[in-house]
Design an enzyme around this catalytic site. Structure first.
Site, PDB file in Angstrom:
ATOM      1  N   LYS A 165      -0.838  -4.006   2.256  1.00  0.00           N
ATOM      2  CA  LYS A 165       0.427  -4.640   2.677  1.00  0.00           C
ATOM      3  C   LYS A 165       0.546  -4.577   4.192  1.00  0.00           C
ATOM      4  CE  LYS A 165       2.406  -0.548   3.869  1.00  0.00           C
ATOM      5  NZ  LYS A 165       2.742  -0.151   5.221  1.00  0.00           N
ATOM      6  N   ASP A 214       5.976   3.896  -0.692  1.00  0.00           N
ATOM      7  CA  ASP A 214       5.492   2.505  -0.703  1.00  0.00           C
ATOM      8  C   ASP A 214       5.005   2.053  -2.081  1.00  0.00           C
ATOM      9  OD1 ASP A 214       6.046   2.004   1.932  1.00  0.00           O
ATOM     10  OD2 ASP A 214       4.000   2.333   2.651  1.00  0.00           O
TER      11      ASP A 214
END
Ligand code: ATP
Length: 283
Positions: free
Chosen positions: A10, A136
């Protein structure tokens, strides 16, 4: 049965933290998107309760310190599963780079074992549970462009999604410890990026607004510790990137393009300066 899950890296198009909770954890206000730089995680259910992790990376622990191991163990404990798992990680995402590689591996294991162990937890529940592994991981369970708030557990997948873009990444040759950067946040002096601007830009498909709004509140802390990050930013901009922003707690810096030719030009130039560079697409 074996399941192979793609575990995408990401980047943080916007990263802000408005305050610290009483227990010391940062509240997040982030916009994240996944890119086609990915690990491959092969998961097999086994007869004993043992969890075994292996990888092609010399940098990773294979024991309970591995986030993929922690994800399997969490699911096994929560649902009192009497099986174990063999997890093989083919690592492509650089480690400790700000690209969420460990979190994405953990999310891939959760998605795979949710099926292999026939737990059938809805994805939103799986994401909520996954906060116990790392902040995350809930985002990575979805791996779609999203607005992420709370401690990382509130994930609003954006609709419409980010228009496909090219992203150039460059990782200076340092590894950043996320906890050490988070400990140094001084909320009095923090400059807050325009997260609403990033959200608006994605909603309206306005590429220039996106570039103008992107930012990372933690960048000055990481830059202070690793001046290489600032050098890479300046190089990227010098080579023609309109904006260059650090992802996560760094050190990877990235820039976003709506034209492949321009991304390719910046990539060709930056890789002469920084060997660990990538040209990827958003997913
Ligand atoms: P984030 O952006 O989520 O803070 P990161 O991209 O900076 O993460 P990771 O690559 O996830 O960093 O690695 C952070 C730490 O997690 C490293 O010290 C690494 O040893 C540990 N780790 C545990 N499991 C994994 C895994 N499967 N892949 C990568 N790192 C892992």
């Amino acid at each position: 049965m074996i399941i192979v899950e793609k575990a995408a890296a990401k980047v943080n198009l916007g990263l802000d933290t408005p305050f610290r909770h009483a227990d010391g954890q940062p509240e997040w206000n982030m916009v994240m998107t996944s890119i086609d730089l990915a690990d491959y995680v092969e998961v097999r259910s086994t007869g004993t309760r043992q969890i075994v992790v292996s990888s092609n990376s010399g940098f990773l622990p294979n024991d309970q310190r591995n986030l993929a191991f922690q994800a399997a163990s969490l699911l096994q404990r929560t649902f009192k599963i009497n099986h174990g798992a063999h997890i093989k990680i083919q690592k492509k995402i650089p480690v400790a780079a700000g690209l969420g590689g460990g979190s994405s591996d953990a999310a891939a294991v959760l998605r795979a074992l949710n099926r292999l162990w026939d737990i059938q937890l809805p994805i939103a529940e799986l994401a909520k549970l996954s906060l116990k592994v790392d902040s995350d991981v809930p985002y990575c369970v979805y791996s779609k462009t999203a607005h992420v708030t709370g401690l990382g557990e509130q994930v609003d997948v954006l609709e419409p999604a980010l228009k496909p873009v090219w992203i150039v990444l460059a990782k200076p040759n340092v590894s950043v410890s996320t906890p050490s950067i988070l400990r140094q946040i001084n909320y009095d002096g923090l400059a807050h990026p325009d997260i609403n601007g990033v959200l608006d830009a994605i909603a309206t498909g306005d590429h220039h607004q996106l570039l103008a709004s992107m930012g990372n509140a933690l960048e000055p802390i990481s830059v202070h510790r690793y001046p290489e990050i600032q050098q890479i930013k300046e190089r990227m901009q010098g080579y023609g990137a309109e904006t260059a922003v650090m992802s996560g707690t760094g050190p990877t810096v990235f820039s976003v393009f709506n034209k492949e030719s321009r991304a390719q030009r910046v990539f060709n130039s930056i890789r002469g300066f920084c060997p660990e560079a990538y040209l990827v697409r958003s997913l």
